[in-house]
Design a protein around this motif. Structure first.
Motif, PDB file in Angstrom:
ATOM      1  N   GLY A 130       0.799  -1.218   0.000  1.00 31.50           N
ATOM      2  CA  GLY A 130       0.000   0.000   0.000  1.00 31.50           C
ATOM      3  C   GLY A 130       0.828   1.262   0.000  1.00 31.50           C
ATOM      4  N   GLY A 131       2.126   1.121   0.198  1.00 31.58           N
ATOM      5  CA  GLY A 131       2.989   2.281   0.029  1.00 31.58           C
ATOM      6  C   GLY A 131       3.790   2.788   1.192  1.00 31.58           C
ATOM      7  N   PRO A 132       3.384   2.596   2.457  1.00 32.76           N
ATOM      8  CA  PRO A 132       4.162   3.188   3.555  1.00 32.76           C
ATOM      9  C   PRO A 132       5.606   2.686   3.585  1.00 32.76           C
ATOM     10  N   ARG A 133       6.514   3.639   3.784  1.00 35.96           N
ATOM     11  CA  ARG A 133       7.931   3.315   3.917  1.00 35.96           C
ATOM     12  C   ARG A 133       8.394   3.946   5.224  1.00 35.96           C
ATOM     13  N   LEU A 134       8.784   3.108   6.165  1.00 37.35           N
ATOM     14  CA  LEU A 134       9.026   3.553   7.523  1.00 37.35           C
ATOM     15  C   LEU A 134      10.504   3.466   7.882  1.00 37.35           C
ATOM     16  N   ALA A 135      11.011   4.563   8.452  1.00 36.20           N
ATOM     17  CA  ALA A 135      12.361   4.559   8.996  1.00 36.20           C
ATOM     18  C   ALA A 135      12.258   4.207  10.470  1.00 36.20           C
ATOM     19  N   MET A 136      12.870   3.075  10.839  1.00 37.50           N
ATOM     20  CA  MET A 136      12.770   2.564  12.210  1.00 37.50           C
ATOM     21  C   MET A 136      14.117   2.803  12.905  1.00 37.50           C
ATOM     22  N   ARG A 137      14.106   3.641  13.943  1.00 39.69           N
ATOM     23  CA  ARG A 137      15.349   3.924  14.664  1.00 39.69           C
ATOM     24  C   ARG A 137      15.193   3.512  16.135  1.00 39.69           C
ATOM     25  N   LEU A 138      16.143   2.717  16.617  1.00 39.18           N
ATOM     26  CA  LEU A 138      16.124   2.286  18.014  1.00 39.18           C
ATOM     27  C   LEU A 138      16.106   3.493  18.949  1.00 39.18           C
ATOM     28  N   ARG A 139      15.241   3.440  19.954  1.00 44.06           N
ATOM     29  CA  ARG A 139      15.179   4.551  20.899  1.00 44.06           C
ATOM     30  C   ARG A 139      16.439   4.614  21.771  1.00 44.06           C
ATOM     31  N   THR A 140      16.928   3.456  22.192  1.00 43.33           N
ATOM     32  CA  THR A 140      18.154   3.407  22.996  1.00 43.33           C
ATOM     33  C   THR A 140      18.934   2.161  22.619  1.00 43.33           C
ATOM     34  N   ALA A 141      20.222   2.187  22.921  1.00 39.42           N
ATOM     35  CA  ALA A 141      21.058   1.007  22.677  1.00 39.42           C
ATOM     36  C   ALA A 141      20.616  -0.159  23.553  1.00 39.42           C
ATOM     37  N   ALA A 142      19.983   0.164  24.667  1.00 33.85           N
ATOM     38  CA  ALA A 142      19.534  -0.891  25.577  1.00 33.85           C
ATOM     39  C   ALA A 142      18.479  -1.787  24.943  1.00 33.85           C
ATOM     40  N   ILE A 143      17.713  -1.246  24.004  1.00 38.12           N
ATOM     41  CA  ILE A 143      16.695  -2.058  23.317  1.00 38.12           C
ATOM     42  C   ILE A 143      17.377  -3.198  22.563  1.00 38.12           C
ATOM     43  N   ALA A 144      18.439  -2.868  21.807  1.00 37.00           N
ATOM     44  CA  ALA A 144      19.181  -3.890  21.075  1.00 37.00           C
ATOM     45  C   ALA A 144      19.866  -4.847  22.040  1.00 37.00           C
ATOM     46  N   ALA A 145      20.384  -4.311  23.156  1.00 38.98           N
ATOM     47  CA  ALA A 145      21.068  -5.152  24.132  1.00 38.98           C
ATOM     48  C   ALA A 145      20.117  -6.163  24.756  1.00 38.98           C
ATOM     49  N   GLU A 146      18.871  -5.748  24.967  1.00 27.04           N
ATOM     50  CA  GLU A 146      17.883  -6.656  25.533  1.00 27.04           C
ATOM     51  C   GLU A 146      17.525  -7.758  24.544  1.00 27.04           C
TER      52      GLU A 146
END
Length: 414
Positions: free
Chosen positions: A297-313
């Motif tokens: 349908g077209g949406p193109r979303l840029a997803m950016r981690l809020r904190t490095a802790a999110i990736a660490a978890e």
């Protein structure tokens, strides 16, 4: 205590006698050849290596390949080197940005030994099916037809300097494959010994071909003399060393933008990407912190981690945490796949393939990623852990058919 054998050694290789027709005889690695491409390669020459690495027929395909290989040897299609040596291979290509590059390495005989020895280090898990297939072919032919792609840190720079000396003279053979120009030199004697010593002075890292190396390990268990396998070894100092991204295409029930935002807003800031924005530039800005999502349908979303802790978890291993695809596969991909991870995932290195698949209705969503840095791949291997499936795509692939390694006993040079 007995010293281990040299990690890299010269070897008696088998090569095509018709080196002036090499373009018609070589092929990409077996696992990236589609059915249509196999047919095209097979039609180029009755002696194209694809007839061996992907044998056809309704009966025992592996025995068909073995019989064909015996015929080629008897007819002089293949010739065996009279003295041990190495191949130096240079591949010239255009990267995804259109920049011309060249990558130079050597094909040598690498010791086949368990990963626990620490001299050969993997970064991804293998699967039983491909190994069973390759082992059946190896048992039938007793010949390694394809090279593993390996990297070496080359801390001293000796390998880089030795290779530069070799490629300063005219090549012995040239070819082209899928838009990549290939030049080949054969070296023997003291030059080969110096190159092998430089390439094997430090641990080797498997960049591509984990299944082939583990197949060689399995074959050696029943054939102790088959203690080496073919490998193209490239220095980390090589400026032509390129890793492409491996984007995800999700096929199945579509997921809405609202659902993505609802499930991921806690861990990501989510912004709509301008339709005219260059994807490559947008991805570059997200390296290490995010990814791009394309929805039906077209949406193109840029997803950016809020904190490095999110990736660490999401990813407990620090070496893996630095690889975007590791935490993205854990956090974002399940949402795109829908309930129960029902969506089927395929992979491509092309942004346009993802856009076209979603826009054309062949896919529900796509996840666009930055490629991992080579040093991060090596760090994962050093840590003894594994990256997710389809994390790396080293480009260009190593051509099959430049040289073969015959494990048959009592073979004399031909």
């Amino acid at each position: 205590m007995t010293s281990p054998p040299p990690l890299v050694a010269p070897f008696h290789g088998e090569r095509y006698a018709a080196s002036d027709r090499l373009s018609d005889l070589i092929a990409p690695p077996y696992d990236v050849i589609s059915e249509s491409e196999r047919a095209r390669l097979a039609a180029r020459s009755a002696h194209n290596i694809v007839h061996l690495i992907l044998p056809a027929g309704n009966g025992d395909r592996y025995q068909t390949a073995a019989a064909l290989l015996r015929r080629w040897r008897a007819d002089g299609v293949l010739v065996r080197d009279r003295e041990p040596g190495l191949l130096v291979v240079q591949q010239e290509f255009a990267d995804q940005g259109g920049v011309r590059r060249s990558r130079t390495g050597l094909i040598g005989a690498v010791a086949v030994e368990p990963f626990e020895a620490g001299r050969v280090r993997p970064h991804e898990r293998t699967h039983a099916g491909p190994k069973e297939d390759r082992l059946a072919l190896l048992r039938a032919t007793h010949t390694m037809c394809e090279a593993v792609f390996m990297l070496v840190r080359d801390g001293s720079g000796d390998l880089t300097r030795e290779l530069a000396t070799v490629i300063a003279r005219p090549p012995a053979a040239s070819a082209a494959l899928a838009g990549v120009a290939i030049r080949v030199w054969r070296v023997s004697g003291p030059t080969a010994d110096r190159l092998a010593g430089a390439a094997g002075a430090e641990p080797l890292y498997i960049a591509d071909g984990h299944h082939r190396f583990e197949t060689a390990l399995a074959f050696r268990r029943g054939h102790p003399s088959a203690d080496r396998t073919l490998s193209l070894i490239v220095s980390l100092r090589d400026p032509g060393l390129v890793v492409l991204p491996t984007h995800r295409i999700v096929q199945g029930a579509s997921v809405s933008e609202d659902a993505v935002r609802q499930r991921l807003a806690g861990g990501f800031t989510i912004d709509l990407l301008d339709p005219g924005r260059d994807f490559r530039g947008a991805l570059a800005e997200l390296r290490g912190t995010g990814c791009l999502v394309v929805l039906a349908g077209g949406p193109r979303l840029a997803m950016r981690l809020r904190t490095a802790a999110i990736a660490a978890e999401a990813e407990k291993v620090p070496a893996l945490r630095r690889v975007d695809v590791s935490w993205a596969d854990r956090l974002v991909l399940p949402v795109l796949r829908g309930s129960g991870d029902a969506g089927r995932v395929t992979y491509t290195s092309s942004v346009q393939d993802v856009i076209d698949a979603v826009a054309g209705g062949q896919a529900a969503a796509g996840m666009l990623l930055n490629p991992p840095a080579v040093e991060d791949v090596l760090a994962v291997a050093d840590a003894g852990v594994f990256m997710p499936q389809k994390s790396t795509y080293f480009f260009p692939k190593v051509p099959s058919g430049l040289v073969l390694l015959d494990y048959s006993p009592d073979q004399e040079p031909r």
